[in-house]
Structure formats: structure tokens, C-alpha cells
Write an enzyme that holds these catalytic residues in place. Sequence first.
Site, PDB file in Angstrom:
ATOM      1  N   SER A 158       0.366  -1.613   0.052  1.00  0.00           N
ATOM      2  CA  SER A 158       0.335   0.304   0.383  1.00  0.00           C
ATOM      3  C   SER A 158       1.262   1.477  -0.228  1.00  0.00           C
ATOM      4  O   SER A 158       0.951   1.965   1.229  1.00  0.00           O
ATOM      5  CB  SER A 158      -0.922  -0.003   1.105  1.00  0.00           C
ATOM      6  N   GLY A 202       0.534   3.878  -1.472  1.00  0.00           N
ATOM      7  CA  GLY A 202      -0.725   5.300  -1.259  1.00  0.00           C
ATOM      8  C   GLY A 202      -0.965   5.017  -0.353  1.00  0.00           C
ATOM      9  O   GLY A 202      -1.382   6.651  -0.314  1.00  0.00           O
ATOM     10  N   ASP A 203      -0.425   4.779   0.689  1.00  0.00           N
ATOM     11  CA  ASP A 203      -0.335   5.271   2.870  1.00  0.00           C
ATOM     12  C   ASP A 203       1.080   5.020   2.964  1.00  0.00           C
ATOM     13  O   ASP A 203       1.212   6.227   3.560  1.00  0.00           O
ATOM     14  CB  ASP A 203      -1.339   3.962   3.619  1.00  0.00           C
ATOM     15  N   ILE A 204       1.556   4.566   2.918  1.00  0.00           N
ATOM     16  CA  ILE A 204       2.779   3.771   3.371  1.00  0.00           C
ATOM     17  C   ILE A 204       3.610   5.380   2.729  1.00  0.00           C
ATOM     18  O   ILE A 204       4.500   6.511   3.606  1.00  0.00           O
ATOM     19  CB  ILE A 204       3.615   3.195   3.252  1.00  0.00           C
ATOM     20  N   GLY A 257       2.526   8.455   4.599  1.00  0.00           N
ATOM     21  CA  GLY A 257       2.211   8.588   6.110  1.00  0.00           C
ATOM     22  C   GLY A 257       4.398   8.802   6.457  1.00  0.00           C
ATOM     23  O   GLY A 257       4.683   8.912   7.510  1.00  0.00           O
TER      24      GLY A 257
END
Length: 409
Positions: free
Chosen positions: A189, A191-193, A196
Amino acid sequence: MGISDPQPTGPLSNVTVIDCTMALSGPYGTALLGDLGADVIKVEPPGGDGSRRVPPFPPGFERPGQGGPGTVDFGAFFASINRNKRSVVLNLKHDGDREILLRLVERADAIVENMRAGVMDKLGVGYEAVSARNPTIVYGCIRGFGDPRTGLSPYADWPGYDVVAQSMAGHVHLTGPPDGGPGYPAGVSVGDIFPGTLLALGLVSAILHARETGEGQFFDVAMYDAMLAFTETLVANYGFDRTELSARGRHHPNLMPFGIFPTHDGGVAIAAPGANHWHALCDAMARPDLKEDPRTRTALVRRENQEYVEGAISAWTSSRSKRDVVATLGGKVPCGPVNTAADIFRDPHVRAREMIAEFELPGSNGHAAIVGSPIKFEKTKTGVHRRPPRLGEHGEEVLHGLRLGSSVK
């Protein structure tokens, strides 16, 4: 590679972060801060972060809030991104719990959240309310399409998810099959990592500014923006001469060889675009003729004759194992096996660099392992020093520091 010291020693050991994030993007960023030594206080709603209930689960698992102190109320997904944190439970719809959060903020360097724009404001704990209690506070957030405070997107009210950010920023297009089709999202992922990760960087930068000036501030990371930065080559190629990059497939759009080649038990990555590495690869394959062949002499002509180059290398790799190819090329030509999880756990590099962190599960439920910290310091050691918390496990401990008694889990 287990947890050896419950006390953080990293360079952020004098930083306190109130973590109101859930799911993946925000918790990943705050986990990095915890790895670096920050005291990360995870504020969860009464039912806990929903990612606690995502499998796989270890022995002794009970749903959050239902098991005793010897049970485990989190699975692997939660554990991997909530190490090095303390958990408290607050219902921010209640006046008393909102006040507890604001009391925590008064003693913190930063607060982070990843709600949709406006949610924390409606709860009475948005940036303006928080900064009124602590003018030096850094307020960081991740939104799908950013916060109106830093730039009003026409998509500001849209919910954002990993696959959406990957798609809109062109990443899915680039990772698709070279013969067309809608493309593939990454296997992890990103697009999240990646948002973050940028959250953690922005937070540290803003805290440094606040400590030097006494001035706190709001900042955000839009998932769409972060993935645009991640797919910089797509933008740069189009931005210079309107070149629209096609899907990459297994190989680089401009460099050759630079990609994944088959073996009889999987695949290997080989990158030899420069002359020295190309010549070393030709020697290893017993193909010195490729050094002077007009179709393969330079990186530019190799790219123009991609099918021929790929075929020559694949003919050599496909009759060998991953281990054989890496043994032949290792240290001479940039290469590496396409590893599975089992391969990674056996890799001596991973053990030497302490990149697998083992910890005891609550009670007598055995051991588990998660990824370690990739940021290494010579003097201020980083790593996993605290196992993932049970829901509300540190409520008494945190509130005792505020002298608020035992009014919350």
C-alpha cells in the site's frame, strides 16, 4: 533480534506525539517516529482502531475490549504499524474526554490525525482549538486530497484510499502490463505508506521550527500529492517534452538492462545500464560478443533493441536458479533475487541489520515478528523497544502523568 530495551534511545526521545490516526497511513508515520524514540501516545475510540480486527491473528486473540489482560487484541496488520506506542481510549464525542485530549496536547510537541477534512473541527479538537491550548503545537494530518487550510482541492470532501491515490497519480498506469490494459496497483500500500513517511518528515521539521521560534503550525500531506511526488518520473518526462510514459512492465522505460529476468525458480533483478556493469554482465554470461554488437554496445541502442537484449539475458538466467545467478553476479553487477517472505527471513543481511523485530505477545501466547527500523544511528540507537499495545493498555499510566486519576482506560 528481539526487543532488548523497553526505553527508547533514539534521537527523538525528547519528543511527545499525540497520535489520533487510524488505519495505515497515519499509524505508519507515527510508528516511524516511535522507532526514532518519540513517546507516541495513541488515542483510540472505545472500539479501538479498526485495524486491530484485521487478520491474520495470533493465538489468544480476542476482539478489542472483550478479552482479559493476558489476551491479544490485535493482528499482524495493527502490530506492524503500532509498535513503540502507548494506547489510551478517549471518546471525543464526550466533553470530559475532549478535555483530557486537550490536556495531553498542552504537554506535547505535536498531534496528528488522518480524518476527513472537518471531522476534528466538528469534535472541537481541530487545529484552532488545539493551538489555543498550546501555541507551539505542531498539528499534522493526512487527507486524501489535502486540507482547505493549505489549498482547497475540488476533491476536498472525497474520501481517500491507497488505491485511489496510486491511480490518480499515475502509479497504477506505470506498473501496468506493457501491452496495455488498465494497470495494476502496487503489491504493497504505497499510497498509504509514502504519505505516512512524508508526515513523519514534515512533523520533525515543524517541531524543529517550533523549538527555534516558539511558533507552532498546521501542516498536511495529501495522499494524491504524495503519490505525485512518488511518481516524479511520470511528471518530469511529460513536463519536459510532453513524453507520455507507457506502462513499465518488468523493465525500466529508459535504461537497459534494468529489470526482472526469469530463473527456473522465480526471478532476479539485474541492473547494468552503465558500460562497466554491462561488460561484467557479458563476461559472466560468456557473451563477450555483446560488448561490441551494434545492437548492444551502448545503453541507448540497448533500449532501442530491448527485445533482443532481454532475450539474450533471459536465455542465460532462465536455465539457472536465483541463487546461481546471484552467486555469479553478486558484487560485480547490481543484482538481487525476487524474494518471498521466507527468503527474507533467511537473508543474512536482514539479521545483521536487525530488520526483523521479534516480540512476546501479551500473556503466554508466544512470539511474533514485524519489520524493524530502517533508519540506523551510530550513537542514538533506533528500533522496536515496545511491543504493540493492547487497547487502552496505558490509560492509567498516561493519565497519572496528567494527575487526572483513573477516569479513562
